[in-house]
Design a protein around this motif. Structure first.
Motif, PDB file in Angstrom:
ATOM      1  N   TYR A 159       0.699  -0.945  -0.067  1.00  0.00           N
ATOM      2  CA  TYR A 159       0.144   0.156   0.198  1.00  0.00           C
ATOM      3  C   TYR A 159       0.894   1.137  -0.013  1.00  0.00           C
ATOM      4  CZ  TYR A 159       0.912   0.412   4.949  1.00  0.00           C
ATOM      5  OH  TYR A 159       1.608   0.713   6.276  1.00  0.00           O
ATOM      6  N   TRP A 208       5.932  -7.677   8.376  1.00  0.00           N
ATOM      7  CA  TRP A 208       4.953  -8.852   8.590  1.00  0.00           C
ATOM      8  C   TRP A 208       5.914 -10.076   8.790  1.00  0.00           C
ATOM      9  CZ3 TRP A 208       5.324  -7.021   3.501  1.00  0.00           C
ATOM     10  CH2 TRP A 208       5.951  -7.826   2.541  1.00  0.00           C
ATOM     11  N   GLU A 265       0.111  -7.712  13.476  1.00  0.00           N
ATOM     12  CA  GLU A 265       0.373  -6.938  12.274  1.00  0.00           C
ATOM     13  C   GLU A 265      -0.949  -6.811  11.568  1.00  0.00           C
ATOM     14  OE1 GLU A 265       0.992  -6.148   8.248  1.00  0.00           O
ATOM     15  OE2 GLU A 265       0.404  -8.101   8.875  1.00  0.00           O
ATOM     16  N   PRO A 266      -1.830  -7.678  11.149  1.00  0.00           N
ATOM     17  CA  PRO A 266      -3.077  -7.507  10.561  1.00  0.00           C
ATOM     18  C   PRO A 266      -3.810  -6.315  11.183  1.00  0.00           C
ATOM     19  CG  PRO A 266      -2.713  -9.690  10.746  1.00  0.00           C
ATOM     20  CD  PRO A 266      -1.576  -9.183  11.742  1.00  0.00           C
ATOM     21  N   LEU A 267      -3.734  -5.996  12.432  1.00  0.00           N
ATOM     22  CA  LEU A 267      -4.542  -4.728  13.063  1.00  0.00           C
ATOM     23  C   LEU A 267      -3.770  -3.636  12.639  1.00  0.00           C
ATOM     24  CD1 LEU A 267      -5.264  -6.307  16.632  1.00  0.00           C
ATOM     25  CD2 LEU A 267      -6.999  -5.957  14.658  1.00  0.00           C
ATOM     26  N   MET A 327      -2.047  -3.244   9.658  1.00  0.00           N
ATOM     27  CA  MET A 327      -2.269  -2.978   8.341  1.00  0.00           C
ATOM     28  C   MET A 327      -4.013  -2.520   8.223  1.00  0.00           C
ATOM     29  SD  MET A 327      -1.663  -2.952   5.079  1.00  0.00           S
ATOM     30  CE  MET A 327      -0.502  -4.086   4.677  1.00  0.00           C
ATOM     31  N   GLU A 328      -4.563  -2.988   9.151  1.00  0.00           N
ATOM     32  CA  GLU A 328      -6.029  -2.587   8.979  1.00  0.00           C
ATOM     33  C   GLU A 328      -6.021  -0.978   9.209  1.00  0.00           C
ATOM     34  OE1 GLU A 328     -10.292  -3.067  11.977  1.00  0.00           O
ATOM     35  OE2 GLU A 328      -9.011  -4.978  11.027  1.00  0.00           O
ATOM     36  N   PHE A 329      -5.576  -0.617  10.363  1.00  0.00           N
ATOM     37  CA  PHE A 329      -5.520   0.756  10.636  1.00  0.00           C
ATOM     38  C   PHE A 329      -4.844   1.742   9.537  1.00  0.00           C
ATOM     39  CE2 PHE A 329      -3.701   4.601  12.329  1.00  0.00           C
ATOM     40  CZ  PHE A 329      -4.752   5.539  13.071  1.00  0.00           C
ATOM     41  N   ASP A 330      -3.649   1.366   9.167  1.00  0.00           N
ATOM     42  CA  ASP A 330      -3.058   1.904   8.058  1.00  0.00           C
ATOM     43  C   ASP A 330      -3.684   1.990   6.625  1.00  0.00           C
ATOM     44  OD1 ASP A 330      -1.114   2.280   9.678  1.00  0.00           O
ATOM     45  OD2 ASP A 330       0.494   0.827   8.549  1.00  0.00           O
ATOM     46  N   LEU A 331      -4.457   1.152   6.479  1.00  0.00           N
ATOM     47  CA  LEU A 331      -5.421   1.041   5.380  1.00  0.00           C
ATOM     48  C   LEU A 331      -6.734   2.094   5.259  1.00  0.00           C
ATOM     49  CD1 LEU A 331      -5.356  -2.452   4.054  1.00  0.00           C
ATOM     50  CD2 LEU A 331      -4.232  -0.481   3.091  1.00  0.00           C
ATOM     51  N   ALA A 332      -7.168   2.019   6.522  1.00  0.00           N
ATOM     52  CA  ALA A 332      -8.171   3.060   6.951  1.00  0.00           C
ATOM     53  C   ALA A 332      -7.886   4.587   6.813  1.00  0.00           C
ATOM     54  CB  ALA A 332      -8.851   2.715   8.454  1.00  0.00           C
ATOM     55  N   GLU A 377      -7.508   5.599   3.431  1.00  0.00           N
ATOM     56  CA  GLU A 377      -9.012   5.811   2.866  1.00  0.00           C
ATOM     57  C   GLU A 377      -9.392   7.303   3.369  1.00  0.00           C
ATOM     58  OE1 GLU A 377     -11.719   2.907   3.962  1.00  0.00           O
ATOM     59  OE2 GLU A 377     -10.615   1.222   2.764  1.00  0.00           O
TER      60      GLU A 377
END
Length: 127
Positions: free
Chosen positions: A14, A21, A62-64, A66-71, A74
């Protein structure tokens, strides 16, 4: 094992300069954007390595992150953040403290390698 790779910006998962990761074998993967001046890529990798280790010690998955970074990205598209704002600098980030600590070390390494923080940021912006 920790594997660090310098890759083109376009190959990041992204819009980021550095990413990390854990792969299926339990290895830590760090991808830092490749810059003409290797010192820049190295400092990004140092930041990512410290942040990854600090968050792993705290049990932050790490998935959490990534979730924050992607949000956050946006929200950036909606004009809620500036072009150069870092997701980890946002106090809402679950890894905020780890990001800030990692940046403190990154700044020290930048200066040790003969750059000012301002020069370093300009190199990143002009890539």
């Amino acid at each position: 094992m920790i594997r660090i790779e310098y890759i083109p910006q376009s190959k990041q998962r992204y819009p980021t300069l550095g990413d990390y990761w854990t792969d299926k074998k339990g290895n830590t993967i760090i991808k830092a954007t490749k810059f003409k001046d290797e010192r820049v890529s190295f400092c990004i990798a140092i930041h990512e390595m410290i942040e990854e280790y600090a968050t792993r010690l705290k049990g932050i998955d790490e998935p959490l992150i990534m979730e924050f970074d992607l949000a956050f990205e946006e929200e950036r598209e909606l004009g809620l953040h500036g072009k150069d704002d870092e997701p980890g600098n946002d106090p809402r980030a679950i890894y905020h403290e780890d990001h800030v600590f990692s940046e403190t070390i990154e700044r020290q390494v930048v200066e040790y390698l003969g750059l000012t923080w301002e020069e370093y940021c300009k190199m990143i912006e002009n890539e």
